[in-house]
Design a protein around this motif. Sequence first.
Motif, short mmCIF file in Angstrom:
data_model
loop_
_atom_site.label_atom_id
_atom_site.label_comp_id
_atom_site.label_asym_id
_atom_site.label_seq_id
_atom_site.Cartn_x
_atom_site.Cartn_y
_atom_site.Cartn_z
N UNK A 127 11.47 -9.09 -8.88
CA UNK A 127 12.86 -9.02 -8.88
C UNK A 127 13.93 -9.56 -7.62
N UNK A 128 15.18 -9.90 -8.11
CA UNK A 128 15.77 -10.62 -7.01
C UNK A 128 17.02 -9.60 -6.92
N UNK A 129 17.14 -8.94 -5.76
CA UNK A 129 18.36 -8.16 -5.68
C UNK A 129 19.59 -8.82 -5.07
N UNK A 130 20.51 -8.05 -5.08
CA UNK A 130 21.98 -8.43 -4.95
C UNK A 130 22.09 -9.46 -3.65
N UNK A 131 21.27 -9.20 -2.88
CA UNK A 131 21.15 -9.89 -1.68
C UNK A 131 20.46 -11.37 -1.91
#
Length: 228
Positions: free
Chosen positions: A20-24
Motif C-alpha cells: 500500500x501507499x499511504x497519504x505520505x
Amino acid sequence: MRAGNFVIGVEDIDYAPIMSTGPDGEFRGYARELLDLFGQRHGHRFDYRPLPAKRLTAEHAAGRLDGVFPDNPNWEGEAKRGLALTYSQPAVPFQDVVLVPRARRDQPVHELGVVRGFTPKRFMPLIQSGDLHVTEAGDPSRLIRMALAGRVDGVHVALPVARYQLKQLRLPDALVPSTTLPSAPYEHHYRLSSARHAELVVQFDRFLREEQAALATLQRRWGLGAGS
C-alpha cells in the motif's frame, strides 16, 4: 553483484497487507519488507517510486526505473512490446478468490466487482459471452463495501487483502468464497522485473531460494502464505 542504489517502481494502490501507499507517499506492506530484507542482505538501497500501473511500464521503458515490483509477464503485453525484461521467480504467495455474501454462496454470480485495472483472465470466457458483467472500483475497500451493500454479486480479490479489509470493518465472516465461481489455484502472481539490471533479478531469485525460513516468518506476520 556489487551493492548499489536502485530506483524501484511500485504500484500506487492500497492492496494491504500485500502492499500500500499511504497519504505520505510511503510504500508499505509485505512487499516493502520483502524488498528491504533483500536489500539488507546484499547492501542495496532501494528508492521506491509509487506510480499508477500503466505509468510503471512507461517509466520503465523510458529508462527512469531500475526495476518494477510487482510485475508479471502476462501484464501490459502491448506496452512492453520491444522491451527486454528479466523477470524473477514468483515472490508473493496468495490466492485469488471470488467472495460473496454468505447467503449467496451457492448462487450464480452475474455482477462481479474488480479493482480498476485488474483483469480476471480466468473468467474471460464468461465475460465475453455476456454471462458475467464486470464493475470496477478504485480500491479493495470500496470493492468490499459494494459486495456488502449488494451492489455487486461478488468481488474478485486476493484472499489476504479481503481478510484485511473485512477485519477493518469488524465483519470478518461477512463474505465467503463462492461455490459457483471457484477460487484460483494457490499461486504467486508478483515478480520483480528489470530492463537494465538482469543481475539484480538473478540475485533476488537466489535470495528467495536461500531465505525461505526468514520469508516464511515474514509471510506469517503479514497473513500470507499457504491458505492465504
